[in-house]
Every structure is written in C-alpha cells, then in structure tokens.
Design a protein around this motif. Structure first.
Motif, short mmCIF file in Angstrom:
data_model
loop_
_atom_site.label_atom_id
_atom_site.label_comp_id
_atom_site.label_asym_id
_atom_site.label_seq_id
_atom_site.Cartn_x
_atom_site.Cartn_y
_atom_site.Cartn_z
N ILE A 120 0.84 -1.20 0.00
CA ILE A 120 0.00 0.00 0.00
C ILE A 120 0.87 1.25 0.00
N ASN A 121 1.87 1.26 0.90
CA ASN A 121 2.72 2.44 1.06
C ASN A 121 3.55 2.71 -0.19
N TYR A 122 4.12 1.67 -0.79
CA TYR A 122 4.91 1.89 -2.01
C TYR A 122 4.02 2.48 -3.11
N THR A 123 2.87 1.89 -3.31
CA THR A 123 1.98 2.36 -4.37
C THR A 123 1.61 3.82 -4.17
N LEU A 124 1.22 4.18 -2.95
CA LEU A 124 0.84 5.57 -2.69
C LEU A 124 2.05 6.51 -2.75
N SER A 125 3.19 6.06 -2.23
CA SER A 125 4.39 6.91 -2.27
C SER A 125 4.85 7.15 -3.70
N ARG A 126 4.92 6.11 -4.46
CA ARG A 126 5.44 6.19 -5.82
C ARG A 126 4.52 6.98 -6.76
N PHE A 127 3.23 6.73 -6.66
CA PHE A 127 2.32 7.31 -7.64
C PHE A 127 1.51 8.51 -7.15
N TRP A 128 1.64 8.85 -5.87
CA TRP A 128 0.90 9.99 -5.35
C TRP A 128 1.81 10.96 -4.60
N VAL A 129 2.44 10.50 -3.53
CA VAL A 129 3.23 11.41 -2.68
C VAL A 129 4.44 11.97 -3.42
N PHE A 130 5.23 11.10 -4.03
CA PHE A 130 6.49 11.53 -4.66
C PHE A 130 6.41 11.51 -6.18
N ALA A 131 5.22 11.46 -6.75
CA ALA A 131 5.08 11.50 -8.20
C ALA A 131 5.52 12.87 -8.71
N PRO A 132 6.19 12.89 -9.85
CA PRO A 132 6.58 14.19 -10.41
C PRO A 132 5.36 15.06 -10.68
N ARG A 133 5.45 16.31 -10.33
CA ARG A 133 4.36 17.25 -10.55
C ARG A 133 4.45 17.86 -11.93
N GLN A 134 3.30 18.03 -12.57
CA GLN A 134 3.26 18.70 -13.87
C GLN A 134 3.38 20.20 -13.64
N ALA A 135 4.14 20.86 -14.49
CA ALA A 135 4.32 22.32 -14.35
C ALA A 135 3.12 23.08 -14.80
#
Length: 135
Positions: A120-135
């Motif tokens: 759960i934590n990897y999925t949320l960290s990788r794709f939500w918390v630390f996902a690159p932000r669009q400019a």
C-alpha cells in the motif's frame, strides 16, 4: 521504467528492509514488555518508524535534483501511512481474532501485516506522494 524509477524502487526496497527490521523489533518488544495485543504493538511501532523514514524517502529514496522537504508531501505521507496502517492493523486484528498467537505467531502476523502495508505504502508513495508534478 526509467533508470531513475528503477533506482527509486531499489532504494525503496532497501529503506523498507531497514525500516521493517526496526519495525518488527519495536513491535515484538512492545508485545513482550507491555503485554499488549499484537495489533496495538504493531500500530505503535509503525507510527514511530513511518514518521522517521519519511525524511529518508524525501531526501534519498525519491530524491530529485530539486527535492526539498515539503509540507504537502509530509501531509500526503501521513495520509499514506494512515492508510497503510489500516491495512496492516486490519489484517493483524483479523488474524489475532482468528487465533491468539504466541511469540512466533505474533512475528508471523506482524510480517504479514508489514507486507500488506509495504504494498500500500509503495503504491501511494510512488504514484501519489512523490510523483513528479506537472508544471
């Protein structure tokens, strides 16, 4: 998968292995010393470990050249950790209700719960918390 993504996944596994060792040791110590239910010992240990390891993920695991501590990511990490903890504690509580464990069983329950929270934590960290932000 880019080399940055592969490196982040590998780093996540390294950090998670270290965190897992500390987590299990704290949970088993809490269970043995304070004679609390496994789910409570696991929850306390997870809270301590996930708080500390946010900074490792922020500044090493998912670091980018412009990485810095972020209030937004810290809040997202708290939410991610809470969801991961619900998965972990829910599984452990179900297992404990099914069969009261001894010390070896408690370690097994903690391990299984940790595997659920890791996914759960990897999925949320990788794709939500630390996902690159669009400019």
């Amino acid at each position: 998968m880019s080399s940055h993504e592969g490196r982040s996944a590998l780093r996540f596994l390294v950090v998670s292995a270290a965190a897992f060792g500390v987590d299990v040791a704290l949970a088993l110590a809490g269970r043995r010393i304070f004679d609390v239910p496994v789910w409570l010992a696991a929850a306390i240990a997870y809270g301590i470990v996930s708080s500390a390891f946010y900074f490792v993920h922020e500044h090493w695991t998912f670091a980018r050249p412009n990485s810095r501590t972020s209030a937004r990511r810290m809040i997202q990490t708290v939410i991610s950790s809470a969801l991961s903890m619900v998965g972990r504690i829910g599984l452990i509580a179900l297992l404990e209700a099914w069969h009261e464990p001894g010390l070896v069983g408690a370690a097994s329950y903690i391990w299984l719960g940790a595997m659920v929270s890791l996914m759960i934590n990897y999925t949320l960290s990788r794709f939500w918390v630390f996902a690159p932000r669009q400019a």
